[in-house]
Design a protein around this motif. Structure first.
Motif, PDB file in Angstrom:
ATOM      1  N   TYR A   1      -6.754   5.089   1.009  1.00  0.00           N
ATOM      2  CA  TYR A   1      -7.258   3.731   1.226  1.00  0.00           C
ATOM      3  C   TYR A   1      -6.190   2.701   0.872  1.00  0.00           C
ATOM      4  CZ  TYR A   1     -11.915   5.927   1.217  1.00  0.00           C
ATOM      5  OH  TYR A   1     -13.005   6.709   1.483  1.00  0.00           O
ATOM      6  N   ALA A   2      -5.504   2.933  -0.232  1.00  0.00           N
ATOM      7  CA  ALA A   2      -4.500   1.977  -0.711  1.00  0.00           C
ATOM      8  C   ALA A   2      -3.367   1.800   0.282  1.00  0.00           C
ATOM      9  CB  ALA A   2      -3.936   2.447  -2.055  1.00  0.00           C
TER      10      ALA A   2
ATOM     11  N   SER B   1      -9.792  -0.883  -8.864  1.00  0.00           N
ATOM     12  CA  SER B   1      -9.070  -1.905  -8.096  1.00  0.00           C
ATOM     13  C   SER B   1      -7.593  -1.952  -8.490  1.00  0.00           C
ATOM     14  CB  SER B   1      -9.720  -3.272  -8.313  1.00  0.00           C
ATOM     15  OG  SER B   1     -11.081  -3.237  -7.956  1.00  0.00           O
ATOM     16  N   LYS B   2      -7.329  -1.912  -9.805  1.00  0.00           N
ATOM     17  CA  LYS B   2      -5.941  -1.932 -10.264  1.00  0.00           C
ATOM     18  C   LYS B   2      -5.200  -0.676  -9.822  1.00  0.00           C
ATOM     19  CE  LYS B   2      -2.929  -2.239 -14.300  1.00  0.00           C
ATOM     20  NZ  LYS B   2      -2.830  -2.244 -15.782  1.00  0.00           N
ATOM     21  N   LEU B   3      -5.913   0.450  -9.854  1.00  0.00           N
ATOM     22  CA  LEU B   3      -5.308   1.706  -9.423  1.00  0.00           C
ATOM     23  C   LEU B   3      -4.876   1.636  -7.960  1.00  0.00           C
ATOM     24  CD1 LEU B   3      -4.658   4.707 -10.039  1.00  0.00           C
ATOM     25  CD2 LEU B   3      -6.995   5.249  -9.345  1.00  0.00           C
ATOM     26  N   VAL B   4      -5.755   1.140  -7.120  1.00  0.00           N
ATOM     27  CA  VAL B   4      -5.440   1.002  -5.689  1.00  0.00           C
ATOM     28  C   VAL B   4      -4.265   0.053  -5.489  1.00  0.00           C
ATOM     29  CG1 VAL B   4      -6.333   0.028  -3.522  1.00  0.00           C
ATOM     30  CG2 VAL B   4      -7.707   1.659  -4.828  1.00  0.00           C
ATOM     31  N   LEU B   5      -4.228  -1.037  -6.249  1.00  0.00           N
ATOM     32  CA  LEU B   5      -3.132  -2.002  -6.157  1.00  0.00           C
ATOM     33  C   LEU B   5      -1.799  -1.349  -6.536  1.00  0.00           C
ATOM     34  CD1 LEU B   5      -2.487  -5.008  -5.576  1.00  0.00           C
ATOM     35  CD2 LEU B   5      -2.813  -5.436  -8.018  1.00  0.00           C
TER      36      LEU B   5
ATOM     37  N   ILE C   1      -1.021   1.829  -6.440  1.00  0.00           N
ATOM     38  CA  ILE C   1      -0.651   2.821  -5.415  1.00  0.00           C
ATOM     39  C   ILE C   1      -0.032   2.120  -4.210  1.00  0.00           C
ATOM     40  CG2 ILE C   1      -1.531   4.541  -3.793  1.00  0.00           C
ATOM     41  CD1 ILE C   1      -3.699   5.190  -5.940  1.00  0.00           C
ATOM     42  N   ALA C   2      -0.658   1.025  -3.784  1.00  0.00           N
ATOM     43  CA  ALA C   2      -0.124   0.263  -2.645  1.00  0.00           C
ATOM     44  C   ALA C   2       1.280  -0.250  -2.951  1.00  0.00           C
ATOM     45  CB  ALA C   2      -1.056  -0.897  -2.309  1.00  0.00           C
TER      46      ALA C   2
ATOM     47  N   SER D   1       5.168   0.092  -1.259  1.00  0.00           N
ATOM     48  CA  SER D   1       5.610  -1.204  -0.716  1.00  0.00           C
ATOM     49  C   SER D   1       4.637  -1.740   0.329  1.00  0.00           C
ATOM     50  CB  SER D   1       7.023  -1.082  -0.117  1.00  0.00           C
ATOM     51  OG  SER D   1       7.932  -0.649  -1.091  1.00  0.00           O
ATOM     52  N   LYS D   2       3.357  -1.473   0.110  1.00  0.00           N
ATOM     53  CA  LYS D   2       2.314  -1.971   0.999  1.00  0.00           C
ATOM     54  C   LYS D   2       1.658  -3.187   0.367  1.00  0.00           C
ATOM     55  CE  LYS D   2       2.504   1.531   3.945  1.00  0.00           C
ATOM     56  NZ  LYS D   2       2.932   1.378   5.340  1.00  0.00           N
TER      57      LYS D   2
END
Length: 295
Positions: free
Chosen positions: A172-173, A221-225, A227-228, A232-233
């Motif tokens: 998802y990230a 939410s922080k985890l997904v951020l 990972i992104a 460099s997403k």
């Protein structure tokens, strides 16, 4: 000083494979052998050559399929106890069993904190958690002055090549432009931190019940951020969906609670006399994701 001889029961497991790699840092201190416990051939293996048995075999991921229930108990409970009995009979000094935080049941509702402490009574909500808890109980009965039992209840384990919920979130990230900004708390455990913890259990000849986790709680939410960012997403956290998620939808959809619910150990439970939390959250995500990107 002679090398510690470690037998890992459960060949090719995620934890076992990474633990073997981890111990390569100390080539003069440890000898490690993996043993498959599928079928019955393992019963002929001589355990008396080993100081420690690390039991990691088991069905790892939760299923609600009733047809799987018997298999969960046979592998996660009965096999674990049988391996421990053989280890004790053949004079192995220490037995380490990897259980799970799932013995305490599911994540809480999305907007309800849930902190597990030492007084929290395990209440499994499925046969995966129940099979692990019953294995713990059966193995603990075998403990004696000459047979030390270590039971580890880790939270969600993640790292390069891990399975379960982490790679789904990572997907998802990498793809979504927006993600809900929810302030939840979860205990997690990077594989390097777990491997170092297990090594310290062996090194210090420990016994008892342990709750290792990362030094920081994680919000989804922080985890997904993170990972992104490792890829460099660009992903934007937004509270636009919060009202829907918090009111009604989370009650109806268990997946929402699984992703955004709260499930954490009291941090005091996880303190050990020697530091095993060698990877912080940001570093652990970079190790997991950057290497994946290159490989």
């Amino acid at each position: 000083m002679s090398k510690r001889k470690i037998l890992i029961t459960g060949k090719g497991s995620y934890v076992g494979t990474n633990f073997i790699k981890w111990l390569e840092q100390w080539p003069d201190q440890y000898v490690v052998v993996e043993l498959s416990v599928r079928g019955t051939e393992w019963k002929e293996h001589d355990f008396s050559n080993y100081d420690v048995v690390l039991h990691v075999a088991g069905i790892a991921h939760v299923s609600t399929d009733p047809s799987m229930e018997q298999q969960y108990y046979e592998i996660n409970r009965d096999l674990a106890i049988e391996v421990a009995e053989k280890a004790k009979e053949e004079r192995v000094k220490q037995f380490i069993f990897t259980s799970s935080i799932i013995v305490y049941g599911d994540s809480s509702h999305i907007n309800k904190k849930r902190i597990i402490d030492r007084s929290t009574i395990p209440q499994p909500s499925n046969f995966y958690g129940n099979s692990k808890l019953q294995a713990e109980e059966g193995i603990s009965l075998l403990e004696s002055d000459d047979f030390k039992v270590v039971i580890i209840r880790p939270p969600m384990i993640y790292g390069k090549g891990s399975k379960g919920n982490y790679p789904k979130l990572a997907s998802y990230a990498r793809k979504l432009p927006l993600f809900p900004d929810i302030d939840n708390e979860r205990s997690m455990l990077h594989i390097d931190n777990l491997c170092e913890f297990i090594r310290l259990m062996i090194e210090n000849n420990e016994q008892g019940l342990y709750f290792p986790q990362n030094s920081e709680y994680v919000s989804t939410s922080k985890l997904v951020l993170l990972i992104a960012q490792a890829h460099s997403k660009s992903i934007k956290l937004t509270k636009v969906f919060n009202f829907i998620l918090n009111n009604g939808l989370a009650i109806k959809i268990n997946l929402i609670n699984k992703v955004f619910g709260n499930l954490a150990y009291d941090s005091r439970m996880s303190i050990y006399k020697t530091n095993y939390q060698i990877r912080n959250l940001r570093e652990s995500i970079l190790l997991t994701e950057t290497i994946d990107k290159e490989g």
